[in-house]
Design a protein around this motif. Structure first.
Motif, PDB file in Angstrom:
ATOM      1  N   TYR A  17       0.724  -1.603  -0.120  1.00  0.00           N
ATOM      2  CA  TYR A  17       0.214   0.008   0.183  1.00  0.00           C
ATOM      3  C   TYR A  17       0.826   1.490   0.061  1.00  0.00           C
ATOM      4  O   TYR A  17       0.700   2.120  -0.634  1.00  0.00           O
ATOM      5  CB  TYR A  17      -0.829   0.482   1.467  1.00  0.00           C
ATOM      6  CG  TYR A  17      -2.359   0.983   1.006  1.00  0.00           C
ATOM      7  CD1 TYR A  17      -2.862   0.946   1.452  1.00  0.00           C
ATOM      8  CD2 TYR A  17      -1.514   2.364   2.152  1.00  0.00           C
ATOM      9  CE1 TYR A  17      -3.600   2.522   0.774  1.00  0.00           C
ATOM     10  CE2 TYR A  17      -2.363   2.962   2.398  1.00  0.00           C
ATOM     11  CZ  TYR A  17      -4.079   3.125   1.792  1.00  0.00           C
ATOM     12  OH  TYR A  17      -4.594   4.643   1.787  1.00  0.00           O
ATOM     13  N   GLY A  20       3.302   1.681  -3.109  1.00  0.00           N
ATOM     14  CA  GLY A  20       2.520   2.170  -3.975  1.00  0.00           C
ATOM     15  C   GLY A  20       2.154   4.219  -4.350  1.00  0.00           C
ATOM     16  O   GLY A  20       2.007   4.473  -5.495  1.00  0.00           O
ATOM     17  N   LEU A  21       2.019   4.431  -2.927  1.00  0.00           N
ATOM     18  CA  LEU A  21       1.678   6.042  -2.879  1.00  0.00           C
ATOM     19  C   LEU A  21       3.229   6.248  -3.922  1.00  0.00           C
ATOM     20  O   LEU A  21       2.920   7.949  -4.614  1.00  0.00           O
ATOM     21  CB  LEU A  21       2.603   6.515  -1.033  1.00  0.00           C
ATOM     22  CG  LEU A  21       1.650   6.286  -0.497  1.00  0.00           C
ATOM     23  CD1 LEU A  21       1.365   6.807   0.533  1.00  0.00           C
ATOM     24  CD2 LEU A  21       0.214   6.803  -1.254  1.00  0.00           C
ATOM     25  N   PHE A  23       4.709   6.259  -6.650  1.00  0.00           N
ATOM     26  CA  PHE A  23       4.130   5.647  -7.546  1.00  0.00           C
ATOM     27  C   PHE A  23       3.146   6.961  -8.196  1.00  0.00           C
ATOM     28  O   PHE A  23       2.477   7.710  -9.035  1.00  0.00           O
ATOM     29  CB  PHE A  23       3.870   4.480  -8.309  1.00  0.00           C
ATOM     30  CG  PHE A  23       4.918   3.326  -8.548  1.00  0.00           C
ATOM     31  CD1 PHE A  23       5.695   3.970  -9.620  1.00  0.00           C
ATOM     32  CD2 PHE A  23       5.150   2.868  -7.461  1.00  0.00           C
ATOM     33  CE1 PHE A  23       6.921   2.305  -9.383  1.00  0.00           C
ATOM     34  CE2 PHE A  23       6.238   1.558  -7.309  1.00  0.00           C
ATOM     35  CZ  PHE A  23       6.558   1.593  -8.546  1.00  0.00           C
ATOM     36  N   ILE A  24       2.489   7.448  -7.376  1.00  0.00           N
ATOM     37  CA  ILE A  24       1.110   8.570  -7.942  1.00  0.00           C
ATOM     38  C   ILE A  24       2.021   9.590  -8.210  1.00  0.00           C
ATOM     39  O   ILE A  24       1.635  10.624  -8.646  1.00  0.00           O
ATOM     40  CB  ILE A  24      -0.061   8.851  -6.662  1.00  0.00           C
ATOM     41  CG1 ILE A  24       0.097   7.258  -5.882  1.00  0.00           C
ATOM     42  CG2 ILE A  24      -0.249   9.588  -6.734  1.00  0.00           C
ATOM     43  CD1 ILE A  24      -1.173   7.291  -4.643  1.00  0.00           C
ATOM     44  N   LEU A  25       2.873  10.190  -7.196  1.00  0.00           N
ATOM     45  CA  LEU A  25       3.190  11.699  -8.024  1.00  0.00           C
ATOM     46  C   LEU A  25       4.407  11.310  -9.456  1.00  0.00           C
ATOM     47  O   LEU A  25       3.776  12.449 -10.291  1.00  0.00           O
ATOM     48  CB  LEU A  25       4.313  12.198  -6.908  1.00  0.00           C
ATOM     49  CG  LEU A  25       4.794  13.604  -6.508  1.00  0.00           C
ATOM     50  CD1 LEU A  25       3.797  14.548  -6.599  1.00  0.00           C
ATOM     51  CD2 LEU A  25       6.098  14.142  -5.880  1.00  0.00           C
ATOM     52  N   GLY A  27       3.539   9.678 -11.619  1.00  0.00           N
ATOM     53  CA  GLY A  27       2.131   9.429 -12.564  1.00  0.00           C
ATOM     54  C   GLY A  27       1.251  10.524 -13.051  1.00  0.00           C
ATOM     55  O   GLY A  27       1.370  10.294 -13.928  1.00  0.00           O
ATOM     56  N   GLY A  28       1.326  10.950 -12.030  1.00  0.00           N
ATOM     57  CA  GLY A  28       0.714  12.234 -12.732  1.00  0.00           C
ATOM     58  C   GLY A  28       1.128  13.354 -12.970  1.00  0.00           C
ATOM     59  O   GLY A  28       0.603  13.814 -13.697  1.00  0.00           O
ATOM     60  N   GLY A  61      -0.822  14.725  -7.835  1.00  0.00           N
ATOM     61  CA  GLY A  61      -0.676  13.555  -6.723  1.00  0.00           C
ATOM     62  C   GLY A  61      -0.533  13.830  -5.919  1.00  0.00           C
ATOM     63  O   GLY A  61      -0.146  13.238  -5.075  1.00  0.00           O
ATOM     64  N   GLU A  64      -3.299  14.376  -3.684  1.00  0.00           N
ATOM     65  CA  GLU A  64      -3.692  12.330  -4.483  1.00  0.00           C
ATOM     66  C   GLU A  64      -2.931  11.303  -2.572  1.00  0.00           C
ATOM     67  O   GLU A  64      -3.291  11.535  -1.718  1.00  0.00           O
ATOM     68  CB  GLU A  64      -3.941  11.740  -4.907  1.00  0.00           C
ATOM     69  CG  GLU A  64      -4.199  11.017  -4.548  1.00  0.00           C
ATOM     70  CD  GLU A  64      -6.253  10.683  -4.319  1.00  0.00           C
ATOM     71  OE1 GLU A  64      -6.308   9.505  -4.212  1.00  0.00           O
ATOM     72  OE2 GLU A  64      -6.306  11.497  -4.771  1.00  0.00           O
ATOM     73  N   VAL A  65      -1.973  12.066  -2.035  1.00  0.00           N
ATOM     74  CA  VAL A  65      -0.904  11.167  -1.518  1.00  0.00           C
ATOM     75  C   VAL A  65      -1.225  11.855  -0.258  1.00  0.00           C
ATOM     76  O   VAL A  65      -1.590  10.698   0.890  1.00  0.00           O
ATOM     77  CB  VAL A  65      -0.223  11.847  -1.639  1.00  0.00           C
ATOM     78  CG1 VAL A  65       1.632  10.904  -0.326  1.00  0.00           C
ATOM     79  CG2 VAL A  65       0.952  10.986  -3.383  1.00  0.00           C
ATOM     80  N   ILE A  68      -4.639  10.119   0.851  1.00  0.00           N
ATOM     81  CA  ILE A  68      -4.307   8.415   1.616  1.00  0.00           C
ATOM     82  C   ILE A  68      -3.984   8.798   2.420  1.00  0.00           C
ATOM     83  O   ILE A  68      -4.110   7.245   3.742  1.00  0.00           O
ATOM     84  CB  ILE A  68      -3.304   8.177   0.212  1.00  0.00           C
ATOM     85  CG1 ILE A  68      -4.312   8.092  -1.218  1.00  0.00           C
ATOM     86  CG2 ILE A  68      -2.879   6.709   0.868  1.00  0.00           C
ATOM     87  CD1 ILE A  68      -3.313   6.968  -2.342  1.00  0.00           C
TER      88      ILE A  68
END
Length: 96
Positions: A17, A20-21, A23-25, A27-28, A61, A64-65, A68
């Motif tokens: 979990y 995966g955080l 990859f969010i920044l 990815g955005g 991103g 979103e981090v 979460i």
């Protein structure tokens, strides 16, 4: 399943979990850049939209981090208990 295996699988679920955080920044940022690049090609403009959209994607991103992590902090009340310094009686190296 035995409690030992449940605890171990729970730890790996948390590792996945939180990994995966990371990859969010990016990815955005990449998604924003791709949209901006496509708009730049379609509108025949310079790389202005690619840069702007990449910045907006990175900001999205980041938000979103933070969302979460805030949700995870609210879902885990035993971590928020303590003396206000973040130190609880069951935290630290070697705590189980």
């Amino acid at each position: 399943m035995s409690p030992r295996w449940e605890k171990q699988s729970n730890v790996w679920a948390q590792v996945a979990y939180y990994t995966g955080l990371g990859f969010i920044l990016p990815g955005g940022l990449l998604a924003g850049y791709a949209v901006g690049w496509g708009l730049d090609r379609w509108l025949h403009t310079g790389p202005v939209l690619a840069v702007v959209m990449a910045a907006l994607g990175a900001a999205g991103g980041f938000v979103e981090v933070l969302r979460i992590l805030t949700r995870a902090e609210k879902a885990c009340p035993e971590r928020s208990e303590g003396n206000g310094s973040g130190n609880t009686s069951n935290s630290g190296p070697g705590a189980s």
